[in-house]
Design a protein around this motif. Structure first.
Motif, PDB file in Angstrom:
ATOM      1  N   VAL A 160       1.486  -9.846 -61.103  1.00 30.04           N
ATOM      2  CA  VAL A 160       0.896  -8.705 -59.696  1.00 30.04           C
ATOM      3  C   VAL A 160       1.207  -7.464 -59.446  1.00 30.04           C
ATOM      4  N   ALA A 161       0.341  -6.951 -59.622  1.00 31.67           N
ATOM      5  CA  ALA A 161       0.918  -5.200 -58.991  1.00 31.67           C
ATOM      6  C   ALA A 161       1.595  -5.623 -57.828  1.00 31.67           C
ATOM      7  N   GLN A 162       2.741  -4.832 -57.582  1.00 30.82           N
ATOM      8  CA  GLN A 162       3.533  -4.320 -56.676  1.00 30.82           C
ATOM      9  C   GLN A 162       3.358  -3.261 -55.305  1.00 30.82           C
ATOM     10  N   VAL A 163       3.377  -3.456 -54.074  1.00 29.45           N
ATOM     11  CA  VAL A 163       3.437  -2.588 -53.153  1.00 29.45           C
ATOM     12  C   VAL A 163       4.335  -1.792 -53.497  1.00 29.45           C
ATOM     13  N   THR A 164       4.264  -0.042 -53.492  1.00 34.79           N
ATOM     14  CA  THR A 164       5.165   0.753 -53.618  1.00 34.79           C
ATOM     15  C   THR A 164       5.136   1.772 -52.597  1.00 34.79           C
ATOM     16  N   GLU A 165       3.987   2.110 -51.944  1.00 33.99           N
ATOM     17  CA  GLU A 165       4.408   2.922 -50.703  1.00 33.99           C
ATOM     18  C   GLU A 165       2.995   2.475 -49.562  1.00 33.99           C
ATOM     19  N   THR A 166       3.245   2.660 -48.151  1.00 38.57           N
ATOM     20  CA  THR A 166       2.118   2.597 -47.160  1.00 38.57           C
ATOM     21  C   THR A 166       2.622   3.441 -46.134  1.00 38.57           C
ATOM     22  N   ARG A 167       1.136   4.867 -46.356  1.00 36.12           N
ATOM     23  CA  ARG A 167       0.915   5.607 -45.298  1.00 36.12           C
ATOM     24  C   ARG A 167      -0.265   5.145 -44.228  1.00 36.12           C
ATOM     25  N   GLN A 168       0.250   6.077 -43.518  1.00 37.64           N
ATOM     26  CA  GLN A 168      -1.050   6.024 -41.988  1.00 37.64           C
ATOM     27  C   GLN A 168      -0.833   7.232 -41.106  1.00 37.64           C
ATOM     28  N   GLY A 169      -1.708   7.841 -41.042  1.00 38.33           N
ATOM     29  CA  GLY A 169      -1.886   8.680 -39.405  1.00 38.33           C
ATOM     30  C   GLY A 169      -3.412   8.677 -39.563  1.00 38.33           C
ATOM     31  N   LEU A 170      -3.769  10.245 -38.877  1.00 39.93           N
ATOM     32  CA  LEU A 170      -4.926  10.704 -38.394  1.00 39.93           C
ATOM     33  C   LEU A 170      -5.964  11.055 -39.336  1.00 39.93           C
ATOM     34  N   GLY A 171      -7.122  10.675 -39.769  1.00 37.85           N
ATOM     35  CA  GLY A 171      -7.781  11.058 -40.017  1.00 37.85           C
ATOM     36  C   GLY A 171      -9.425  12.444 -40.038  1.00 37.85           C
ATOM     37  N   PHE A 172      -9.680  12.611 -40.789  1.00 38.91           N
ATOM     38  CA  PHE A 172     -10.335  13.361 -40.754  1.00 38.91           C
ATOM     39  C   PHE A 172     -10.973  13.787 -39.713  1.00 38.91           C
TER      40      PHE A 172
ATOM     41  N   GLN B 162     -10.440  13.060 -36.704  1.00 38.78           N
ATOM     42  CA  GLN B 162      -9.336  12.740 -36.037  1.00 38.78           C
ATOM     43  C   GLN B 162      -9.154  12.451 -34.813  1.00 38.78           C
ATOM     44  N   THR B 163     -10.318  11.100 -34.537  1.00 48.03           N
ATOM     45  CA  THR B 163     -10.362  10.173 -33.902  1.00 48.03           C
ATOM     46  C   THR B 163      -9.959   8.852 -33.913  1.00 48.03           C
ATOM     47  N   ASP B 164     -10.098   8.602 -36.074  1.00 42.18           N
ATOM     48  CA  ASP B 164      -9.873   7.356 -37.227  1.00 42.18           C
ATOM     49  C   ASP B 164      -8.283   7.968 -37.689  1.00 42.18           C
ATOM     50  N   ARG B 165      -7.949   6.263 -37.587  1.00 45.47           N
ATOM     51  CA  ARG B 165      -6.498   6.118 -38.586  1.00 45.47           C
ATOM     52  C   ARG B 165      -6.873   5.500 -39.866  1.00 45.47           C
ATOM     53  N   VAL B 166      -5.893   6.306 -40.366  1.00 45.14           N
ATOM     54  CA  VAL B 166      -6.547   6.179 -42.246  1.00 45.14           C
ATOM     55  C   VAL B 166      -5.203   5.618 -42.783  1.00 45.14           C
ATOM     56  N   PHE B 167      -5.363   5.024 -43.518  1.00 51.38           N
ATOM     57  CA  PHE B 167      -4.018   3.964 -44.613  1.00 51.38           C
ATOM     58  C   PHE B 167      -4.053   3.914 -45.808  1.00 51.38           C
ATOM     59  N   ALA B 168      -3.486   4.415 -46.342  1.00 58.80           N
ATOM     60  CA  ALA B 168      -3.019   4.261 -48.449  1.00 58.80           C
ATOM     61  C   ALA B 168      -2.326   3.343 -48.441  1.00 58.80           C
ATOM     62  N   ILE B 169      -2.543   2.414 -49.490  1.00 60.67           N
ATOM     63  CA  ILE B 169      -1.644   1.515 -49.924  1.00 60.67           C
ATOM     64  C   ILE B 169      -0.974   1.934 -51.428  1.00 60.67           C
TER      65      ILE B 169
ATOM     66  N   ASP C 269       9.650   5.835 -42.203  1.00 60.86           N
ATOM     67  CA  ASP C 269       9.160   5.911 -42.922  1.00 60.86           C
ATOM     68  C   ASP C 269       7.540   6.583 -42.619  1.00 60.86           C
ATOM     69  N   ALA C 270       6.929   6.637 -43.859  1.00 56.85           N
ATOM     70  CA  ALA C 270       5.433   7.289 -44.196  1.00 56.85           C
ATOM     71  C   ALA C 270       4.569   6.148 -42.875  1.00 56.85           C
ATOM     72  N   THR C 271       4.982   5.786 -42.399  1.00 58.80           N
ATOM     73  CA  THR C 271       3.350   5.223 -41.440  1.00 58.80           C
ATOM     74  C   THR C 271       4.128   5.683 -40.147  1.00 58.80           C
TER      75      THR C 271
ATOM     76  N   GLY D 105      -0.555   3.390 -61.302  1.00 60.38           N
ATOM     77  CA  GLY D 105      -1.437   2.754 -60.330  1.00 60.38           C
ATOM     78  C   GLY D 105      -2.551   2.709 -59.582  1.00 60.38           C
ATOM     79  N   VAL D 106      -2.315   1.962 -58.745  1.00 60.98           N
ATOM     80  CA  VAL D 106      -3.939   2.161 -57.893  1.00 60.98           C
ATOM     81  C   VAL D 106      -3.777   2.457 -56.458  1.00 60.98           C
ATOM     82  N   ARG D 107      -4.740   3.910 -55.417  1.00 62.17           N
ATOM     83  CA  ARG D 107      -4.135   3.574 -54.323  1.00 62.17           C
ATOM     84  C   ARG D 107      -5.889   2.388 -53.576  1.00 62.17           C
ATOM     85  N   LEU D 108      -5.249   2.190 -52.168  1.00 63.80           N
ATOM     86  CA  LEU D 108      -6.112   1.299 -51.738  1.00 63.80           C
ATOM     87  C   LEU D 108      -6.089   1.981 -50.481  1.00 63.80           C
ATOM     88  N   SER D 109      -6.913   2.748 -49.628  1.00 67.57           N
ATOM     89  CA  SER D 109      -7.079   3.339 -48.589  1.00 67.57           C
ATOM     90  C   SER D 109      -7.939   3.174 -47.748  1.00 67.57           C
TER      91      SER D 109
END
Length: 500
Positions: free
Chosen positions: A402-414, A416-423, A262-264, A462-466
């Motif tokens: 409570v609000a459910q998780v609908t999507e999890t994404r992860q990839g390189l950050g700006f 280019q050394t860090d990883r970013v998660f978006a929930i 998936d997106a992860t 909804g809301v994104r937590l990153s």
């Protein structure tokens, strides 16, 4: 006169190497009959069950597909029963025949295998009828979508596997009677349903009852499935287990599914589709009342995760991706695959929901297993009773407040050394209003994090937590995230294992 104990021993011995006669006089039956057989079987070493004739085992895939049961020979055809039953031939992947008995008015009679009940194409070889042949399983049909159009909705076939669907769904993940040693170095043992009893539904009864006798080198057991098809197909399951040996790595109410990407982990697969999976996450409602969501992974090495609990309220492998565009696959219909929610019907005490994730490179492999593992091993010489409910459904029957998780994404950050998660969390009244009133929480097993940050999702409301982290600080990490309002959780707990 043969006493009851001797009679049960003779019945168990006959079952270990069953004969499939073409006629059967019938015998009294109650659910206790299956329990007595299982208890008797467990008191002796298991004999290897007889196999079907070699020429049936030698069938190739195309030949096996060229024999199928005739609908006009279905059980209860041309009756007022709301159900029809079709049977599957043994052979190829199904070397061990199973016996199937029909129960009516308290009497059980064996249903014989008859080759004339099957249609065959010219690809099927001329093997001839065999009076010792049994079945590999059966499927149930009813008016699921349209009255009087008998549609397949449930299958029992192979080891202790079963699958089912509700209205508008297509087959996806499977359930099993029992899991033994899943993911263990010594390998897995696959108990088998060796014999079934199908109860004839009473007039006006919308449910159907199936009994099954389970057997393996380590355990014997008796199962009853009370099946109620509908928008969600619901099965009440009672199981009575008699271990032959100590069962330490035992999985209760096990589920088997497929997760490829998936997106992860989309970057690992050269595929036109954005995602491929039967299930996208493990949902848990623990004894403390917390709602937990663990996105599934397709790891590079075997992963086993345990989520300790006491008296779980439910858990399941869920398919939350419900839009056609989530997969862009117009043939597999992954967006219509069922979720499977397990609802204990008693207090299961201490233990853990165990998740096994196996590396896979193709979508034909079931690489995800989830089950309840009791804290205390099941001891031989004792009777162990289990009761639970299976919901084959689009979503958990009790989603919570409570609000459910609908999507999890992860990839390189700006950088280019860090990883970013978006929930992404679904729209929910508790998330409405000013985002400053919400408090994000993110915890990690080690290392430092950047963020977290909250944003309103313009597409869903909804809301994104990153958040971001530096992967150079470790090769594996466990994350936990949640959103709170005034110290009270207003979302599920998001759990994730990141590995290099």
């Amino acid at each position: 006169m043969i006493d009851r104990r001797t009679l049960m021993a003779l019945s168990a011995a006959a079952l270990a190497r069953p004969t499939f006669a073409t006629e059967h006089e019938g015998e009294p039956f109650t659910p206790q009959t299956v329990i007595d057989l299982a208890r008797s079987l467990s008191g002796r070493d298991r004999e290897e069950p007889a196999k079907v004739p070699q020429e049936w085992l030698d069938l190739d895939y195309d030949q096996y597909r060229s024999i199928w049961f005739r609908h006009d020979r279905a059980l209860w055809q041309d009756t007022e029963s709301p159900y029809r039953v079709d049977f599957f031939a043994p052979g190829l992947y199904f070397p061990t025949p199973v016996r199937i008995d029909l129960v009516e008015d308290g009497m059980a009679r064996q249903h014989p295998f008859t080759l004339s009940d099957f249609d065959r194409s010219d690809q099927f070889p001329d093997l001839g009828p065999d009076p010792s042949l049994g079945f590999s399983g059966f499927r149930l049909r009813t008016g699921l979508e349209t009255p009087d159009i008998f549609q397949e909705f449930c299958v029992f076939q192979g080891a202790s596997y079963l699958r089912a669907i509700g209205r508008g769904q297509v087959y996806g993940l499977s359930a099993r009677g029992l899991a033994l040693g899943t993911g263990s170095p010594g390998g897995e043992e696959f108990p088998e349903f060796r014999r079934f009893w199908l109860e004839s539904p009473a007039p006006g009864d919308t449910r159907i009852t199936v009994h099954a006798l389970l057997d393996s080198p380590s355990v014997a057991g008796a199962y009853t499935f009370v099946i109620d098809p509908g928008d969600s197909t619901v099965m009440d399951v009672t199981a009575t287990l008699f271990p032959r040996v100590e069962l330490e790595r035992v999985g209760i109410a096990p589920m088997t599914s497929m997760f490829l990407f998936d997106a992860t982990n989309r970057n690992r697969f050269d595929d036109f589709r954005p995602a491929v999976h039967d299930s996208d996450g493990l949902s848990m409602w623990n004894g403390a009342g917390e709602r937990l969501w663990r996105p599934l992974a397709n790891p590079s090495t075997l992963q086993i995760s345990s989520f300790s609990d006491n008296g779980p309220k439910g858990f399941g492998l869920m398919q939350r991706s419900r839009a056609v565009g989530d997969f862009s696959d117009f043939e597999a219909d992954y967006h219509r695959r069922p979720s499977l929610w397990i609802e204990p019907l008693e207090n299961w005490g201490q233990g853990a929901v165990e998740l096994v994730e196996i590396p896979a490179d193709r979508e034909i492999y079931d690489n995800i297993v989830a089950a309840w593992r009791p804290r205390t091993a099941l001891q031989p010489g004792q009777r162990h009773n289990i009761a639970y409910r299976l919901h084959w459904t689009d979503a958990a029957p009790n989603p919570g407040d409570v609000a459910q998780v609908t999507e999890t994404r992860q990839g390189l950050g700006f950088e280019q050394t860090d990883r970013v998660f978006a929930i992404d969390f679904a729209a929910h009244p508790a998330l409405d209003g000013d985002l400053d009133a919400l408090t994000p929480f993110v915890g990690a097993s080690e290392g430092s994090l950047t963020g977290p940050r909250l944003e309103r999702h313009p597409g869903t409301g909804g809301v994104r937590l990153s958040f971001a982290f530096d992967p150079a600080e470790g090769t594996a990490r466990e994350f936990r995230a949640q959103i709170l309002r005034d110290g009270t959780p207003v979302t599920e707990v998001w759990l994730y294992r990141w590995t290099t």
